[in-house]
Design a protein around this motif. Sequence first.
Motif, PDB file in Angstrom:
ATOM      1  N   GLN A  51      44.733  75.017  29.678  1.00  0.00           N
ATOM      2  CA  GLN A  51      44.183  75.800  30.779  1.00  0.00           C
ATOM      3  C   GLN A  51      44.102  77.288  30.425  1.00  0.00           C
ATOM      4  N   ILE A  52      45.023  77.776  29.613  1.00  0.00           N
ATOM      5  CA  ILE A  52      44.923  79.158  29.147  1.00  0.00           C
ATOM      6  C   ILE A  52      43.692  79.312  28.267  1.00  0.00           C
ATOM      7  N   ALA A  53      43.461  78.353  27.381  1.00  0.00           N
ATOM      8  CA  ALA A  53      42.278  78.383  26.520  1.00  0.00           C
ATOM      9  C   ALA A  53      41.003  78.356  27.352  1.00  0.00           C
ATOM     10  N   GLU A  54      40.983  77.510  28.382  1.00  0.00           N
ATOM     11  CA  GLU A  54      39.832  77.447  29.279  1.00  0.00           C
ATOM     12  C   GLU A  54      39.658  78.763  30.022  1.00  0.00           C
ATOM     13  N   GLY A  55      40.758  79.329  30.485  1.00  0.00           N
ATOM     14  CA  GLY A  55      40.696  80.598  31.203  1.00  0.00           C
ATOM     15  C   GLY A  55      40.124  81.707  30.341  1.00  0.00           C
ATOM     16  N   CYS A  56      40.522  81.747  29.077  1.00  0.00           N
ATOM     17  CA  CYS A  56      39.993  82.769  28.159  1.00  0.00           C
ATOM     18  C   CYS A  56      38.493  82.600  27.953  1.00  0.00           C
ATOM     19  N   ALA A  57      38.043  81.359  27.901  1.00  0.00           N
ATOM     20  CA  ALA A  57      36.622  81.095  27.673  1.00  0.00           C
ATOM     21  C   ALA A  57      35.769  81.354  28.915  1.00  0.00           C
ATOM     22  N   ARG A  58      36.355  81.205  30.085  1.00  0.00           N
ATOM     23  CA  ARG A  58      35.585  81.284  31.320  1.00  0.00           C
ATOM     24  C   ARG A  58      35.716  82.612  32.071  1.00  0.00           C
ATOM     25  N   THR A  59      36.761  83.389  31.800  1.00  0.00           N
ATOM     26  CA  THR A  59      37.002  84.597  32.579  1.00  0.00           C
ATOM     27  C   THR A  59      35.872  85.616  32.428  1.00  0.00           C
ATOM     28  N   HIS A  60      35.592  86.317  33.515  1.00  0.00           N
ATOM     29  CA  HIS A  60      34.591  87.389  33.490  1.00  0.00           C
ATOM     30  C   HIS A  60      35.245  88.753  33.283  1.00  0.00           C
ATOM     31  N   ASN A  61      36.563  88.782  33.346  1.00  0.00           N
ATOM     32  CA  ASN A  61      37.284  90.042  33.187  1.00  0.00           C
ATOM     33  C   ASN A  61      38.559  89.772  32.392  1.00  0.00           C
ATOM     34  N   PHE A  62      38.437  89.846  31.078  1.00  0.00           N
ATOM     35  CA  PHE A  62      39.568  89.508  30.218  1.00  0.00           C
ATOM     36  C   PHE A  62      40.735  90.470  30.422  1.00  0.00           C
ATOM     37  N   LYS A  63      40.423  91.739  30.629  1.00  0.00           N
ATOM     38  CA  LYS A  63      41.479  92.739  30.830  1.00  0.00           C
ATOM     39  C   LYS A  63      42.309  92.406  32.068  1.00  0.00           C
ATOM     40  N   LYS A  64      41.637  92.022  33.146  1.00  0.00           N
ATOM     41  CA  LYS A  64      42.334  91.658  34.377  1.00  0.00           C
ATOM     42  C   LYS A  64      43.173  90.398  34.166  1.00  0.00           C
ATOM     43  N   TYR A  65      42.633  89.447  33.435  1.00  0.00           N
ATOM     44  CA  TYR A  65      43.338  88.199  33.130  1.00  0.00           C
ATOM     45  C   TYR A  65      44.609  88.494  32.337  1.00  0.00           C
TER      46      TYR A  65
END
Length: 250
Positions: A51-65
């Motif tokens: 899910q972390i890998a998916e989140g990195c691929a899908r996020t629109h704001n990496f800095k916020k993530y």
Amino acid sequence: MTKKLKCIDATMLKSLAMVLMLSDHLWGTDLLPYNWLTAIGRIAFPIFAFQIAEGCARTHNFKKYMTRMFLFALISEIPFNMMMGGSIFYPLHQNVMFTFLIAMLLIHWLELSWQKHPSTVWKLFSGAAAVAIGYVLGFVTFVDYYGYGVVTVLLFWMTRDKKWGWAAQLVGMYLINWVLISGINYVIPLFGMELMVPQQALAMLALIPIWLYNGKRGRGGKAFQLFGYAFYPVHIIVLVLIVKLMGLFL
């Protein structure tokens, strides 16, 4: 795998991982005689890593993530120290959110690097370098699951949406959890012989719900997302308090 079989959304996947993580931590704090709790708990980490890998691929704001992950890593550290070392300060083991932070930083570097240098040769070289760096950093910083955990996140990120990604995940998970990580072994009789199966190898079962993931967020939205972050430190605090109270009354 056909789309009809992909029946698990992100909310279901995270809920399963949280229950399994709770099971593992229950064994580690309150219920040591019940070894099956930690056995099934092996399945939790790969699901979170995916899910972390998916989140990195899908996020629109990496800095916020990254900022959100870092904030909850800090919040979780003292409860984690109390659970693992029995004190507020325990430098020999850091909580799993720091594991994810290392992986996320390397993924971000790879994304930026591959945008500038999209050649296959560079992708292979930089990908291998990221795996090596993550493996070493995981051990040097004493994060949960050490370098194995960092590499697991990278494995899922590098293989997502690839035609033969499932095969790479199967091989990678086998190497990490069956070959590299040591621990308790189960002896299983098989055709007159004894097969040694590491308890950690049960983590490979996480591939089943991961492969059934349909790419949808599911119910809960941002509220469930926040709950997912908060669940980690909160459930650890509760377990630590239970152990302290048991110590007072026993």
